[in-house]
Design an enzyme around this catalytic site. Sequence first.
Site, PDB file in Angstrom:
ATOM      1  CE  LYS A  12     -31.648  73.392 -18.714  1.00 52.92           C
ATOM      2  NZ  LYS A  12     -31.888  72.897 -17.323  1.00 52.92           N
ATOM      3  CE1 TYR A  52     -37.279  74.120 -17.331  1.00 55.76           C
ATOM      4  CE2 TYR A  52     -36.259  76.297 -17.374  1.00 55.76           C
ATOM      5  CZ  TYR A  52     -36.172  74.928 -17.553  1.00 55.76           C
ATOM      6  OH  TYR A  52     -34.983  74.350 -17.950  1.00 55.76           O
ATOM      7  CG  ASN A 119     -29.452  70.560 -15.919  1.00 49.81           C
ATOM      8  OD1 ASN A 119     -29.586  71.560 -16.618  1.00 49.81           O
ATOM      9  ND2 ASN A 119     -30.472  69.959 -15.324  1.00 49.81           N
ATOM     10  CG  HIS A 122     -35.288  71.864 -21.693  1.00 47.62           C
ATOM     11  ND1 HIS A 122     -36.062  71.541 -20.605  1.00 47.62           N
ATOM     12  CD2 HIS A 122     -36.127  71.850 -22.778  1.00 47.62           C
ATOM     13  CE1 HIS A 122     -37.320  71.347 -21.016  1.00 47.62           C
ATOM     14  NE2 HIS A 122     -37.371  71.530 -22.322  1.00 47.62           N
ATOM     15  CD  GLU A 133     -40.672  71.937 -23.283  1.00 40.05           C
ATOM     16  OE1 GLU A 133     -39.741  71.455 -23.984  1.00 40.05           O
ATOM     17  OE2 GLU A 133     -40.924  71.547 -22.126  1.00 40.05           O
TER      18      GLU A 133
HETATM   19  P1  IDP Z   1     -35.242  68.120 -16.398  1.00 39.92           P
HETATM   20  O1  IDP Z   1     -34.512  69.314 -16.961  1.00 39.92           O
HETATM   21  O2  IDP Z   1     -34.321  66.957 -16.209  1.00 39.92           O
HETATM   22  O3  IDP Z   1     -36.503  67.784 -17.151  1.00 39.92           O
HETATM   23  P2  IDP Z   1     -36.955  69.259 -14.294  1.00 39.92           P
HETATM   24  O4  IDP Z   1     -37.322  68.569 -13.030  1.00 39.92           O
HETATM   25  O5  IDP Z   1     -38.015  69.453 -15.328  1.00 39.92           O
HETATM   26  O6  IDP Z   1     -35.672  68.506 -14.881  1.00 39.92           O
HETATM   27  O7  IDP Z   1     -36.381  70.685 -13.857  1.00 39.92           O
HETATM   28  C1  IDP Z   1     -36.124  71.689 -14.812  1.00 39.92           C
HETATM   29  C2  IDP Z   1     -34.791  72.345 -14.487  1.00 39.92           C
HETATM   30  O8  IDP Z   1     -34.898  73.044 -13.231  1.00 39.92           O
HETATM   31  C3  IDP Z   1     -33.638  71.364 -14.278  1.00 39.92           C
HETATM   32  O9  IDP Z   1     -33.034  70.978 -15.493  1.00 39.92           O
HETATM   33  C4  IDP Z   1     -32.704  72.152 -13.401  1.00 39.92           C
HETATM   34  O10 IDP Z   1     -31.915  73.087 -14.147  1.00 39.92           O
HETATM   35  C5  IDP Z   1     -33.693  72.929 -12.517  1.00 39.92           C
HETATM   36  N1  IDP Z   1     -33.972  72.210 -11.265  1.00 39.92           N
HETATM   37  C6  IDP Z   1     -34.769  71.141 -11.094  1.00 39.92           C
HETATM   38  N2  IDP Z   1     -34.820  70.741  -9.816  1.00 39.92           N
HETATM   39  C7  IDP Z   1     -34.037  71.614  -9.128  1.00 39.92           C
HETATM   40  C8  IDP Z   1     -33.675  71.725  -7.744  1.00 39.92           C
HETATM   41  O11 IDP Z   1     -34.095  70.945  -6.885  1.00 39.92           O
HETATM   42  N3  IDP Z   1     -32.814  72.738  -7.439  1.00 39.92           N
HETATM   43  C9  IDP Z   1     -32.338  73.609  -8.356  1.00 39.92           C
HETATM   44  N4  IDP Z   1     -32.647  73.540  -9.673  1.00 39.92           N
HETATM   45  C10 IDP Z   1     -33.485  72.544 -10.056  1.00 39.92           C
HETATM   46 MG    MG Z   2     -38.326  68.825 -17.264  1.00 42.92          MG
END
Ligand code: IDP
Ligand code: MG
Length: 141
Positions: A12, A52, A119, A122, A133
């Site tokens: 990212k 997304y 984070n 992805h 994807e």
């Molecule tokens: P993942 O990346 O671990 O699969 P997902 O729940 O699919 O997690 O969420 C996609 C991305 O959206 C996350 O990696 C993060 O960057 C963002 N995200 C997820 N939940 C939140 C939240 O509660 N607040 C802000 N950003 C979030």
């Molecule tokens: Mg995810």
Amino acid sequence: MSQTEQVLVLVKPDGVARGLVGRVIGRAEARGYRLVRLALRQATPELLATHYAEHVSKPFYPALVEYMTSGPVVAVVLEGERVITAVRTMAGATDPVNAAPGTIRGDFGRDWGTGDIRNIMHASDSPESAAREIAIWFPEA
Ligand code: IDP
Ligand code: MG
């Protein structure tokens, strides 16, 4: 029984800006997974709305788009038996604050006080997500 899979990994914008591309890809390579695609891309809001799709209506979505368009990302496809589970485990929990040490997010991530979740990487969460994807990020594939 062979279960060869492909997974889409994104380094990212925070990972690219912080110089962590080599570490993320290198860890997967060092485990033996094969790199089959690699590209530096600038995500657009349109592309992210497909990538997304499951999150578009969530409250954090605008912040997620802001984050994901803040700079280039590195998109890669890795291949190998059960690579999806392996790479998801390597990534760690979504929130770096909760991610286990030894994972990418747990070793290199933190809460920056920006109100979003930065984070670093992805990874697709299922073979179906991976196929969907990969077609989004590598339409030529
Ligand atoms: P993942 O990346 O671990 O699969 P997902 O729940 O699919 O997690 O969420 C996609 C991305 O959206 C996350 O990696 C993060 O960057 C963002 N995200 C997820 N939940 C939140 C939240 O509660 N607040 C802000 N950003 C979030
Ligand atoms: Mg995810």
